[in-house]
Design a protein around this motif. Structure first.
Motif, PDB file in Angstrom:
ATOM      1  N   GLY A  83     -12.091  13.957   9.550  1.00  0.00           N
ATOM      2  CA  GLY A  83     -12.141  15.394  10.122  1.00  0.00           C
ATOM      3  C   GLY A  83     -11.168  16.039   9.235  1.00  0.00           C
ATOM      4  N   ARG A  84     -10.011  15.877   8.964  1.00  0.00           N
ATOM      5  CA  ARG A  84      -8.894  16.372   8.111  1.00  0.00           C
ATOM      6  C   ARG A  84      -9.700  16.848   6.560  1.00  0.00           C
ATOM      7  NH1 ARG A  84      -2.810  14.966   6.460  1.00  0.00           N
ATOM      8  NH2 ARG A  84      -2.460  16.933   5.399  1.00  0.00           N
ATOM      9  N   HIS A 104       0.931  -1.409  -0.009  1.00  0.00           N
ATOM     10  CA  HIS A 104       0.178   0.008  -0.093  1.00  0.00           C
ATOM     11  C   HIS A 104       0.819   1.099   0.250  1.00  0.00           C
ATOM     12  CE1 HIS A 104      -3.600  -2.263   0.728  1.00  0.00           C
ATOM     13  NE2 HIS A 104      -2.900  -2.859   1.729  1.00  0.00           N
ATOM     14  N   ARG A 105       0.577   2.131  -0.839  1.00  0.00           N
ATOM     15  CA  ARG A 105       1.106   3.610  -0.871  1.00  0.00           C
ATOM     16  C   ARG A 105       0.396   4.530   0.158  1.00  0.00           C
ATOM     17  NH1 ARG A 105       4.223   5.787  -4.982  1.00  0.00           N
ATOM     18  NH2 ARG A 105       5.309   4.153  -6.092  1.00  0.00           N
ATOM     19  N   LYS A 106       0.970   4.605   1.501  1.00  0.00           N
ATOM     20  CA  LYS A 106       0.497   5.565   2.207  1.00  0.00           C
ATOM     21  C   LYS A 106       0.584   7.187   1.753  1.00  0.00           C
ATOM     22  CE  LYS A 106      -1.199   4.437   5.678  1.00  0.00           C
ATOM     23  NZ  LYS A 106      -2.714   4.379   5.893  1.00  0.00           N
ATOM     24  N   VAL A 107      -0.497   7.951   1.869  1.00  0.00           N
ATOM     25  CA  VAL A 107      -0.475   9.226   1.615  1.00  0.00           C
ATOM     26  C   VAL A 107      -1.186   9.903   2.861  1.00  0.00           C
ATOM     27  CG1 VAL A 107      -0.235   9.220  -0.854  1.00  0.00           C
ATOM     28  CG2 VAL A 107      -2.567   8.981  -0.046  1.00  0.00           C
ATOM     29  N   ALA A 108      -1.294  11.137   2.845  1.00  0.00           N
ATOM     30  CA  ALA A 108      -1.648  11.975   3.824  1.00  0.00           C
ATOM     31  C   ALA A 108      -3.047  11.478   4.177  1.00  0.00           C
ATOM     32  CB  ALA A 108      -1.547  13.380   3.738  1.00  0.00           C
ATOM     33  N   LEU A 109      -3.925  11.410   3.255  1.00  0.00           N
ATOM     34  CA  LEU A 109      -5.314  11.074   3.392  1.00  0.00           C
ATOM     35  C   LEU A 109      -5.930   9.738   3.310  1.00  0.00           C
ATOM     36  CD1 LEU A 109      -6.463  14.079   1.316  1.00  0.00           C
ATOM     37  CD2 LEU A 109      -6.428  13.927   3.867  1.00  0.00           C
TER      38      LEU A 109
END
Length: 111
Positions: free
Chosen positions: A43-44, A7-12
């Motif tokens: 929330g973000r 998985h490529r984790k990104v901010a969202l």
């Protein structure tokens, strides 16, 4: 180590792009259909949407019509990602597919 490639984790959330491929959206994940938002980031995402609304109002006041168009695209993406999160929370975890049956094959012969 292999977990980093799954998985490529990104901010969202998680990006569905293949590993080691360039991002055509230049990391503007709100606009990307490959972003799978993380429910913990609701929330973000809401803050980002509200900020975009404020920026659209400012761009209207200042007469920055090109900026308004770009911000509206990002706003539509943010609202779509929030809708995806809504679907994730209301979707049932198990889908009953039933048992396969072969009654339509009964009586046929192979020649």
């Amino acid at each position: 180590m292999q977990r980093n490639f799954e998985h490529r984790k990104v901010a969202l959330g998680t990006c569905g792009r293949a590993y080691n491929t360039p991002c055509i959206h230049e990391h503007s994940c709100l606009r990307c259909s490959l972003l799978r938002p993380d429910p913990q980031q609701r929330g973000r995402l809401t803050e980002v949407r509200d900020h975009l609304l404020a920026r659209i109002d400012e761009a209207h006041r200042e007469g920055w019509l090109g900026e308004v168009d770009g911000l509206r695209i990002s706003l539509a993406g943010a609202e779509h990602k929030l809708a995806q999160l809504g679907e994730l929370t209301t979707r049932t975890a198990t889908v009953h597919l039933g048992l396969p049956h072969f009654s339509h094959l009964v009586g046929r012969t192979v020649r």
